[in-house]
Design an enzyme around this catalytic site. Structure first.
Site, PDB file in Angstrom:
ATOM      1  N   GLU A  70      28.229  24.217   6.590  1.00  0.00           N
ATOM      2  CA  GLU A  70      28.764  23.557   5.406  1.00  0.00           C
ATOM      3  C   GLU A  70      29.731  22.430   5.752  1.00  0.00           C
ATOM      4  O   GLU A  70      29.597  21.311   5.262  1.00  0.00           O
ATOM      5  CB  GLU A  70      29.483  24.581   4.506  1.00  0.00           C
ATOM      6  CG  GLU A  70      30.132  23.890   3.317  1.00  0.00           C
ATOM      7  CD  GLU A  70      30.683  24.815   2.264  1.00  0.00           C
ATOM      8  OE1 GLU A  70      30.926  25.998   2.552  1.00  0.00           O
ATOM      9  OE2 GLU A  70      30.885  24.336   1.141  1.00  0.00           O
ATOM     10  N   ASP A  91      28.014  29.343   6.505  1.00  0.00           N
ATOM     11  CA  ASP A  91      29.085  29.025   5.555  1.00  0.00           C
ATOM     12  C   ASP A  91      30.334  29.749   6.054  1.00  0.00           C
ATOM     13  O   ASP A  91      30.421  30.978   5.978  1.00  0.00           O
ATOM     14  CB  ASP A  91      28.725  29.476   4.131  1.00  0.00           C
ATOM     15  CG  ASP A  91      29.696  28.890   3.116  1.00  0.00           C
ATOM     16  OD1 ASP A  91      30.803  28.473   3.520  1.00  0.00           O
ATOM     17  OD2 ASP A  91      29.357  28.851   1.919  1.00  0.00           O
ATOM     18  N   ILE A  93      33.527  29.858   5.119  1.00  0.00           N
ATOM     19  CA  ILE A  93      34.226  30.598   4.053  1.00  0.00           C
ATOM     20  C   ILE A  93      33.463  30.321   2.761  1.00  0.00           C
ATOM     21  O   ILE A  93      33.527  29.214   2.221  1.00  0.00           O
ATOM     22  CB  ILE A  93      35.702  30.174   3.902  1.00  0.00           C
ATOM     23  CG1 ILE A  93      36.467  30.374   5.220  1.00  0.00           C
ATOM     24  CG2 ILE A  93      36.359  30.976   2.774  1.00  0.00           C
ATOM     25  CD1 ILE A  93      37.968  30.123   5.129  1.00  0.00           C
ATOM     26  N   ASP A  94      32.714  31.297   2.292  1.00  0.00           N
ATOM     27  CA  ASP A  94      32.045  31.132   1.006  1.00  0.00           C
ATOM     28  C   ASP A  94      32.960  31.770  -0.032  1.00  0.00           C
ATOM     29  O   ASP A  94      33.304  32.948   0.070  1.00  0.00           O
ATOM     30  CB  ASP A  94      30.676  31.814   1.007  1.00  0.00           C
ATOM     31  CG  ASP A  94      29.956  31.528  -0.297  1.00  0.00           C
ATOM     32  OD1 ASP A  94      29.809  30.344  -0.639  1.00  0.00           O
ATOM     33  OD2 ASP A  94      29.586  32.477  -0.993  1.00  0.00           O
ATOM     34  N   THR A  96      35.681  29.528  -1.116  1.00  0.00           N
ATOM     35  CA  THR A  96      36.919  28.876  -0.632  1.00  0.00           C
ATOM     36  C   THR A  96      37.987  28.863  -1.733  1.00  0.00           C
ATOM     37  O   THR A  96      39.167  29.109  -1.462  1.00  0.00           O
ATOM     38  CB  THR A  96      36.608  27.430  -0.175  1.00  0.00           C
ATOM     39  OG1 THR A  96      35.622  27.497   0.857  1.00  0.00           O
ATOM     40  CG2 THR A  96      37.841  26.733   0.367  1.00  0.00           C
ATOM     41  N   ASP A 220      24.878  28.804   1.152  1.00  0.00           N
ATOM     42  CA  ASP A 220      25.341  29.797   0.175  1.00  0.00           C
ATOM     43  C   ASP A 220      24.305  30.914   0.006  1.00  0.00           C
ATOM     44  O   ASP A 220      24.619  31.991  -0.489  1.00  0.00           O
ATOM     45  CB  ASP A 220      25.538  29.156  -1.216  1.00  0.00           C
ATOM     46  CG  ASP A 220      26.594  28.059  -1.219  1.00  0.00           C
ATOM     47  OD1 ASP A 220      27.677  28.296  -0.683  1.00  0.00           O
ATOM     48  OD2 ASP A 220      26.318  26.966  -1.761  1.00  0.00           O
TER      49      ASP A 220
HETATM   50  C1  IPD Z   1      30.875  28.013  -3.267  1.00  0.00           C
HETATM   51  C2  IPD Z   1      30.621  29.401  -3.780  1.00  0.00           C
HETATM   52  C3  IPD Z   1      30.343  29.405  -5.263  1.00  0.00           C
HETATM   53  C4  IPD Z   1      29.191  28.502  -5.601  1.00  0.00           C
HETATM   54  C5  IPD Z   1      29.513  27.113  -5.084  1.00  0.00           C
HETATM   55  C6  IPD Z   1      29.764  27.123  -3.606  1.00  0.00           C
HETATM   56  P1  IPD Z   1      32.207  27.469  -1.002  1.00  0.00           P
HETATM   57  O1  IPD Z   1      30.946  28.029  -1.860  1.00  0.00           O
HETATM   58  O2  IPD Z   1      29.524  29.981  -3.154  1.00  0.00           O
HETATM   59  O3  IPD Z   1      30.012  30.694  -5.658  1.00  0.00           O
HETATM   60  O4  IPD Z   1      28.974  28.479  -6.958  1.00  0.00           O
HETATM   61  O5  IPD Z   1      28.464  26.243  -5.351  1.00  0.00           O
HETATM   62  O6  IPD Z   1      30.042  25.817  -3.168  1.00  0.00           O
HETATM   63  O7  IPD Z   1      32.298  26.006  -1.321  1.00  0.00           O
HETATM   64  O8  IPD Z   1      33.374  28.227  -1.446  1.00  0.00           O
HETATM   65  O9  IPD Z   1      31.772  27.737   0.383  1.00  0.00           O
END
Ligand code: IPD
Length: 277
Positions: A70, A91, A93-94, A96, A220
């Site tokens: 990411e 990813d 930190i999913d 964030t 994701d």
């Molecule tokens: C997000 C989360 C969120 C999703 C977003 C992502 P991130 O990831 O997964 O649930 O709806 O589209 O971007 O940016 O925190 O790695």
């Protein structure tokens, strides 16, 4: 070329567990929060640190392997092409935004794709000590114990996760609100966790029957998709049909019946909303 999936998995598991300590140690300390272009897409120094560590260590062991991460993608402003080579999709930190707010639903998501097939999926929430894992055709696990999706067959008996924040983008306004309206009327309720990877795992473990989200990215979804499929569920495109892993619009469900009912519900509700408003 032959691949030792067990070995790849063991290495990845160890690295992800170690990287989890970074989230644990950082969760209640000061974070340097930045926006990635659009105001609601946030990143911290910890996202970059975890991705760097995972990518550096994996490529030291497997110099021929490729990466789609990411933060590297955000920095280079270019999504690498998915080839047939072994590719780690990361990813760091999913969730964030959750991490920044100390909302304890945040995770590291790592998948290994070979010849465009997802072979390994790992999703780890170090704050809640939930380690989800799957290898293709070997089942799905939470902390080493097998998990299965829910057996519920009727949408009206289901608990469904969705992500309303996507309506910040006006292109999604009608679809998000109309779908939420339909789910409020037609199910036991809606939940929203703010981390796609972990929410997919909640479908896998039977905590919710389905999850719907659009406007997300390959990192994701890749690990969670395998974990759901290995737990007996399905991850398909919102309009039905096969998921495009690179530009995912997903309906993830505990079984085909729930997935089908969601697709039909979404089709009828958008027509109804457009006529009414
Ligand atoms: C997000 C989360 C969120 C999703 C977003 C992502 P991130 O990831 O997964 O649930 O709806 O589209 O971007 O940016 O925190 O790695």
């Amino acid at each position: 070329e032959s691949h030792d999936i067990e070995e790849y998995y063991n290495i990845a598991e160890e690295l992800v567990l170690k990287a989890g300590k970074i989230i644990e140690n950082a969760i209640d300390s000061y974070k340097n929060v930045q926006c990635k272009g659009i105001e609601w897409d946030l990143v911290t120094e910890y996202d970059r640190k975890i991705e760097d560590i995972l990518q550096t260590q994996l490529s030291e062991i497997y110099p021929k392997h490729k990466f789609i991460g990411e933060e590297t993608t955000a920095e280079n402003k270019c999504l690498p092409k998915l080839t047939d080579d072994p590719t780690w999709i990361i990813d760091p930190i999913d969730g964030t935004t959750n991490f920044i707010h100390q909302f304890p639903h945040t995770c590291i998501s790592v998948a290994l794709v070979i010849r465009k097939k997802i072979e390994i999926g790992i999703v780890y929430n170090p704050l809640m000590k939930q380690f989800f894992s799957a290898k293709r055709q070997k089942g799905a696990f939470l902390n080493g114990r097998p998990i299965k999706t829910s057996k519920i067959a009727n949408l009206s008996d289901s608990l469904i996760a969705m992500e309303p924040w996507i309506a910040k983008n006006s292109n999604y306004l009608v679809s998000v609100y109309s779908r939420m309206h339909a789910l409020i009327q037609g199910t036991h309720g809606i939940r929203s966790l703010g981390t796609a990877a972990l929410t997919l795992c909640y479908v896998a473990m039977g905590a919710i029957e389905a999850y719907h989200v659009e406007s997300i990215e390959v990192w994701d979804v890749a690990a969670g998709k395998l974990i759901i499929e290995e737990a007996g569920g399905t991850v398909i495109d919102t309009a039905g049909g096969e998921l495009d892993l690179i530009t995912p619009r997903i309906i993830a469900a505990c079984n085909h019946s729930i997935a089908e009912q969601l697709i039909q519900l979404f089709k009828t509700i958008v027509k109804y909303f457009k006529q009414k408003y």
